[in-house]
Design an enzyme around this catalytic site. Structure first.
Site, PDB file in Angstrom:
ATOM      1  N   THR A   2      45.753  44.275  36.546  1.00  0.00           N
ATOM      2  CA  THR A   2      46.996  44.877  35.870  1.00  0.00           C
ATOM      3  C   THR A   2      48.021  43.599  36.020  1.00  0.00           C
ATOM      4  OG1 THR A   2      48.512  46.424  35.836  1.00  0.00           O
ATOM      5  CG2 THR A   2      48.056  45.900  38.029  1.00  0.00           C
ATOM      6  N   LYS A  34      51.297  52.808  36.645  1.00  0.00           N
ATOM      7  CA  LYS A  34      51.215  52.053  37.781  1.00  0.00           C
ATOM      8  C   LYS A  34      52.473  51.808  38.518  1.00  0.00           C
ATOM      9  CE  LYS A  34      47.570  49.816  35.336  1.00  0.00           C
ATOM     10  NZ  LYS A  34      46.995  48.598  34.685  1.00  0.00           N
ATOM     11  N   GLY A  46      54.626  50.050  42.852  1.00  0.00           N
ATOM     12  CA  GLY A  46      53.896  49.468  41.819  1.00  0.00           C
ATOM     13  C   GLY A  46      52.789  48.927  42.429  1.00  0.00           C
ATOM     14  N   SER A 125      46.220  40.805  37.931  1.00  0.00           N
ATOM     15  CA  SER A 125      45.780  39.555  37.309  1.00  0.00           C
ATOM     16  C   SER A 125      46.554  38.925  36.284  1.00  0.00           C
ATOM     17  CB  SER A 125      44.361  40.242  36.435  1.00  0.00           C
ATOM     18  OG  SER A 125      44.954  41.311  35.459  1.00  0.00           O
ATOM     19  N   THR A 163      45.759  42.957  30.841  1.00  0.00           N
ATOM     20  CA  THR A 163      47.223  43.483  30.855  1.00  0.00           C
ATOM     21  C   THR A 163      47.610  43.913  29.340  1.00  0.00           C
ATOM     22  OG1 THR A 163      47.832  41.884  32.657  1.00  0.00           O
ATOM     23  CG2 THR A 163      49.686  42.654  31.185  1.00  0.00           C
TER      24      THR A 163
END
Length: 176
Positions: A2, A34, A46, A125, A163
């Site tokens: 994410t 998230k 987060g 990521s 993402t």
């Protein structure tokens, strides 16, 4: 996998993240949330990593906030210590960003508690892409914190396959 990014600017802290949940190379869901507010303590969280692990950590962090009367510094230190030393918790695979009106921290399972020097931090990521974009925008634009977070996440989504552009953004304003 994410992207979560946080920016402090002009008495505001903003934390935003994408909504993609991937399992290996497959997108399982595009609308996950998230980034969450803990209203009782005015804290934004987060997470990046395993969803179940992140939810467990968020719950543990909220317990630490309750235990320490909302003191974010004590709460992150105690969570990191517990996460690192507990036999079950140390297997959790996630990273957390937490922010209140005064402080922002990255917390990891290896015991890291990191407060960014420049008020900008990112995980996941696509975190490095969002971090680079946010730093460039902070230094070279008049955008506010929310606009920088949004633009940074869109840039990361255009680069990182883990993402997406389904964003959740939370904001707190401090009294200056």
């Amino acid at each position: 996998m994410t992207t979560i990014v946080s920016v402090r600017r002009d008495n505001k802290v903003v934390v935003g993240g994408d909504g993609q949940v991937s399992l290996g190379n497959t997108v399982m869901k595009g609308t996950a949330r998230k980034v969450n507010m803990i209203p009782k303590h005015e804290v934004i969280t987060g997470f990046a990593g395993s969803t179940a692990d992140a939810i467990t950590l968020r719950d543990l962090f909220e317990q630490q906030l309750d235990k320490h009367q909302g003191n974010i510094v004590s709460s992150v230190i105690h969570l990191a210590r517990e996460w690192r030393s507990d036999r079950v918790l140390r297997r959790l695979e996630a990273l957390m960003l937490v922010a209140n009106k005064e402080k922002t921290f990255l917390i990891s399972g290896s015991g890291d508690v990191i407060e960014p020097e420049d008020g900008v931090i990112a995980i996941g990521s696509g975190g490095n892409y969002a971090l680079a974009a946010a730093r460039a925008l902070v230094d070279n634009s008049d955008l506010d914190a929310k606009q920088i977070v949004e633009k940074s996440l869109h840039i990361a989504a255009g680069i990182c396959v883990f993402t997406n552009d389904n964003l959740t953004i939370e904001e707190l304003t401090s009294i200056a």
